[in-house]
Design a protein around this motif. Structure first.
Motif, mmCIF file in Angstrom:
data_model
loop_
_atom_site.group_PDB
_atom_site.id
_atom_site.type_symbol
_atom_site.label_atom_id
_atom_site.label_comp_id
_atom_site.label_asym_id
_atom_site.label_seq_id
_atom_site.Cartn_x
_atom_site.Cartn_y
_atom_site.Cartn_z
ATOM 1 N N ILE A 104 -12.809 -4.910 5.737
ATOM 2 C CA ILE A 104 -12.400 -6.305 5.512
ATOM 3 C C ILE A 104 -12.546 -7.120 6.794
ATOM 4 C CG2 ILE A 104 -10.353 -7.715 5.031
ATOM 5 C CD1 ILE A 104 -9.699 -5.627 2.864
ATOM 6 N N LEU B 138 -6.120 -11.826 9.208
ATOM 7 C CA LEU B 138 -5.256 -13.012 9.140
ATOM 8 C C LEU B 138 -3.885 -12.795 9.781
ATOM 9 C CD1 LEU B 138 -6.210 -14.613 5.713
ATOM 10 C CD2 LEU B 138 -6.933 -15.282 7.996
ATOM 11 N N THR C 75 0.835 -1.210 0.000
ATOM 12 C CA THR C 75 0.000 0.000 0.000
ATOM 13 C C THR C 75 0.874 1.266 0.000
ATOM 14 O OG1 THR C 75 -1.770 -1.177 1.124
ATOM 15 C CG2 THR C 75 -1.803 1.226 1.309
ATOM 16 N N ARG D 94 -12.384 -13.688 -0.644
ATOM 17 C CA ARG D 94 -11.524 -14.174 -1.737
ATOM 18 C C ARG D 94 -12.261 -14.123 -3.069
ATOM 19 N NH1 ARG D 94 -7.021 -13.005 0.525
ATOM 20 N NH2 ARG D 94 -6.646 -14.101 2.459
ATOM 21 N N GLY E 4 -3.920 -7.336 -1.979
ATOM 22 C CA GLY E 4 -3.909 -7.821 -0.600
ATOM 23 C C GLY E 4 -2.957 -9.017 -0.548
ATOM 24 N N GLY E 5 -2.358 -9.230 0.606
ATOM 25 C CA GLY E 5 -1.347 -10.273 0.744
ATOM 26 C C GLY E 5 -1.800 -11.688 0.371
ATOM 27 N N GLY E 6 -3.112 -11.929 0.433
ATOM 28 C CA GLY E 6 -3.597 -13.284 0.164
ATOM 29 C C GLY E 6 -4.056 -13.512 -1.270
HETATM 30 O O1 LIG Z 1 -2.704 -11.629 3.569
HETATM 31 C C1 LIG Z 1 -3.961 -11.662 3.573
HETATM 32 O O2 LIG Z 1 -4.603 -12.725 3.475
HETATM 33 C C2 LIG Z 1 -4.682 -10.372 3.666
HETATM 34 C C3 LIG Z 1 -3.982 -9.187 3.521
HETATM 35 C C4 LIG Z 1 -4.609 -7.861 3.645
HETATM 36 O O3 LIG Z 1 -3.940 -6.906 2.821
HETATM 37 P P1 LIG Z 1 -2.449 -6.387 3.095
HETATM 38 O O4 LIG Z 1 -1.490 -7.388 2.505
HETATM 39 O O5 LIG Z 1 -2.371 -5.076 2.400
HETATM 40 O O6 LIG Z 1 -2.261 -6.280 4.565
HETATM 41 C C5 LIG Z 1 -6.093 -7.938 3.298
HETATM 42 O O7 LIG Z 1 -6.268 -8.166 1.913
HETATM 43 C C6 LIG Z 1 -6.766 -9.015 4.106
HETATM 44 O O8 LIG Z 1 -6.682 -8.650 5.447
HETATM 45 C C7 LIG Z 1 -6.156 -10.397 3.877
#
Ligand SMILES: O=C(O)C1=C[C@@H](OP(=O)(O)O)[C@@H](O)[C@H](O)C1
Ligand SMILES: Nc1ncnc2c1ncn2[C@@H]1O[C@H](COP(=O)(O)OP(=O)(O)O)[C@@H](O)[C@H]1O
Ligand SMILES: [Mg+2]
Length: 160
Positions: A42, A114, A13, A55, A74-76
């Motif tokens: 979220i 998470l 970000t 997702r 997002g990280g996932g």
């Molecule tokens: O790693 C993840 O599963 C997630 C990362 C978050 O974004 P950031 O990577 O910007 O923190 C966000 O999409 C959500 O909380 C899930």
């Protein structure tokens, strides 16, 4: 499309914002856009509808983007194979951080659903995902000990 990928806290970000100023491309924050589309945070979304709902929204939103932009994911986002393939077809840049860096940056975070459990659970999630980021990335940039501006400069140099 330029996608920034990486674990929570790697700086997607922050760096997307910085890079956007530098190269004059619009910046899209996936998490924030999904929150706006769904009318809830979220954190709330995970609580009321569960992770799969989020997702689904994430994949849907990723595939709906058409105009060239810097996209902070997002990280996932890499958890689904179809997303990994999609990201690789654009220009995906993996912001690679050491575990220590992530912990330092997220110690007091309470917004990421998470980023939970004890240290062992968090670290396991981090380690399980490393290969997925590598698989989805076209470029890898190390972020430890660098300012957001230095990282944006490094990405910019690679894009030239
Ligand atoms: O790693 C993840 O599963 C997630 C990362 C978050 O974004 P950031 O990577 O910007 O923190 C966000 O999409 C959500 O909380 C899930
Ligand atoms: N290069 C950096 N150096 C120091 N702190 C950073 C850096 N990049 C991000 N941060 C900080 O780390 C935290 C997580 O950054 P963020 O951009 O939200 O990561 P992500 O979107 O990958 O989860 C924020 O508090 C942010 O200010
Ligand atoms: Mg983010």
């Amino acid at each position: 499309m330029i996608y920034l990928i990486g674990f929570m806290g790697s700086g997607k970000t922050t760096v997307a914002n910085e890079l956007s100023k530098k190269i004059h491309l619009p910046y899209i924050e996936m998490d924030e856009s999904i929150e706006k589309n769904c009318g809830m945070s979220i954190k709330e979304m995970f609580k009321t509808h569960g992770e799969t709902f989020f997702r689904d929204k994430e994949t849907e939103f990723l595939k709906s983007l058409t105009n060239k932009a810097i996209v902070s994911t997002g990280g996932g986002v890499v958890l689904r194979e179809e997303n990994r393939e999609y990201l690789k077809n654009g220009l995906s840049i993996y912001l690679k951080a050491e575990w220590k860096t992530i912990v330092e940056r997220l110690t007091s975070d309470t917004d990421r659903p998470l980023w939970k459990g004890d240290e062992k659970e968090k670290k396991q999630r981090f380690e399980d995902r490393l290969k997925l980021y590598r698989e989805a990335a076209n470029e890898v940039v190390s972020v430890d000990w660098k300012t957001p501006e230095e990282i944006a400069d490094e990405i910019w140099a690679r894009l030239k």
